[in-house]
Enzyme design. Structure first.
Site, PDB file in Angstrom:
ATOM      1  N   SER A 163      49.677  34.898  41.294  1.00 60.22           N
ATOM      2  CA  SER A 163      48.962  35.949  42.052  1.00 60.22           C
ATOM      3  C   SER A 163      49.310  35.997  43.356  1.00 60.22           C
ATOM      4  O   SER A 163      49.796  34.819  44.005  1.00 60.22           O
ATOM      5  CB  SER A 163      47.394  35.835  42.027  1.00 60.22           C
ATOM      6  OG  SER A 163      46.736  36.860  42.784  1.00 60.22           O
ATOM      7  N   TYR A 189      40.729  29.682  43.569  1.00 57.74           N
ATOM      8  CA  TYR A 189      41.495  30.494  42.874  1.00 57.74           C
ATOM      9  C   TYR A 189      43.068  30.488  43.444  1.00 57.74           C
ATOM     10  O   TYR A 189      43.946  30.356  42.640  1.00 57.74           O
ATOM     11  CB  TYR A 189      41.084  32.016  42.972  1.00 57.74           C
ATOM     12  CG  TYR A 189      41.849  32.941  42.125  1.00 57.74           C
ATOM     13  CD1 TYR A 189      42.100  32.948  40.771  1.00 57.74           C
ATOM     14  CD2 TYR A 189      42.711  33.933  42.965  1.00 57.74           C
ATOM     15  CE1 TYR A 189      43.084  33.882  40.069  1.00 57.74           C
ATOM     16  CE2 TYR A 189      43.393  34.997  42.012  1.00 57.74           C
ATOM     17  CZ  TYR A 189      43.504  34.971  40.831  1.00 57.74           C
ATOM     18  OH  TYR A 189      44.098  35.776  40.327  1.00 57.74           O
TER      19      TYR A 189
END
Length: 316
Positions: A163, A189
């Site tokens: 990501s 994350y």
């Protein structure tokens, strides 16, 4: 290696391309693939594209009923009945070990697609932070456990879905699991997504003699169940921020395109250890932008350190 940095690899595809467009003309007959998280979000469209090209696809999922529904949907749209569902909970190392033990025969494509995003603080019984345990350690154990099957395939590819959030944090080796620092969902994350990229760097180096390549990618901004831990208000804030930074949202079909490209394109034969976005290899990140790849995510020393730390963690 030479001192000159090679130009990023480019393809005819771009932001708007869909998974079906990327795989058009590619024949995957006789190839076997696994897609983790294949019953939701871009996982479904990844499965559909691979099946549409003739591959046998196993959906490795927590929700078997959702997996079965996806299989019926994909069979209806592709006509390919070589679709299977198998239980896999990446946060549970026993589940990963059971999945690996049950796999038989070669594996040509492994798409490490499943994940969790910006969750509240949660921990495994071992004390591992949940996002790192799921997004990295689970996929690390899966891929290394399937190494023999990947090597047996000849020219196998592993796809590591990362990501742009990797830009939020390197892997903080001194406190990976937030035992000392305050837990922050996006930092956790981001760290796990950096780990996804570093895994590709080190795995490609270690498995080169087996013909296995591993690449990471940013699928794009897509509204899926991945954002289940994010409030609508936070999502709207991120959406507005993204638009202000020139970031556009994709459909699931577009979001799966880069995964499918990395998994299947002849243009990537023998190419590994790289990071792609919008169906092309990403350029280095420029400060203040949410595109490109951070230098720390491609750092070979960090990649080797992460591999060793992962092995030690799983053995403890």
């Amino acid at each position: 290696m030479t001192s000159a940095t090679p130009a990023p690899l480019t393809t005819p595809f771009r932001f708007e391309s869909t998974a079906a467009e990327v795989v058009a003309g590619v024949d995957l007959t006789g190839r076997r693939a696994i897609v983790t998280g294949g019953a939701s979000g871009i996982g479904i469209e990844t499965v559909r594209a691979l099946a549409g090209a003739g591959a046998e696809v196993t959906l490795a999922v927590r929700d078997l009923a959702a997996g079965d529904r996806t299989v019926q949907d994909v069979i209806a749209t592709t006509g390919n009945k070589q679709l299977f569902v198998a239980p896999l909970d990446l946060a549970d190392q026993a589940s990963v070990a059971a999945f690996n033990a049950a796999w038989d025969g070669p594996l040509h494509i492994l798409v490490n697609n499943a994940g969790m995003m910006a969750s509240p603080e949660m921990r495994m019984p071992q004390g591992w932070e949940m996002q790192f345990a799921t997004n990295h350690l689970g996929h690390f154990a899966l891929a290394t456990g399937l190494h023999g099957a990947l090597a047996a395939a000849g020219g196998a590819r592993v796809v590591s879905v990362s990501s742009s959030a990797h830009l939020r944090s390197p892997v903080v080796f001194d406190d990976i699991h937030f035992h000392e620092r305050a837990y922050e969902p996006w930092a956790a994350y981001g760290q796990s997504k950096t780990a996804n990229v570093l895994f590709g760097v080190e795995a490609t180096k270690r498995w080169a003699d087996d013909g296995i390549t591993v690449n990471a990618l940013m699928p794009g901004a897509i509204r899926t169940n991945l954002q289940r831990h994010i409030t609508d208000e936070e999502l709207e804030r991120l959406r507005a921020q993204s638009i202000g930074e020139g970031m556009r949202w994709k459909t699931p079909e577009q979001g799966a395109a880069t995964s499918v490209l990395v998994a299947t394109s002849p243009l990537l034969d023998g190419i590994g250890g790289r990071y792609f976005e919008d169906c092309n290899e990403a350029a280095p990140n420029e400060p203040g932008r949410r595109t490109g790849v951070a230098p720390y995510a491609l750092d070979p020393e960090a990649a080797e350190r992460l591999w060793r730390a992962s092995v030690e963690t799983l053995a403890s």
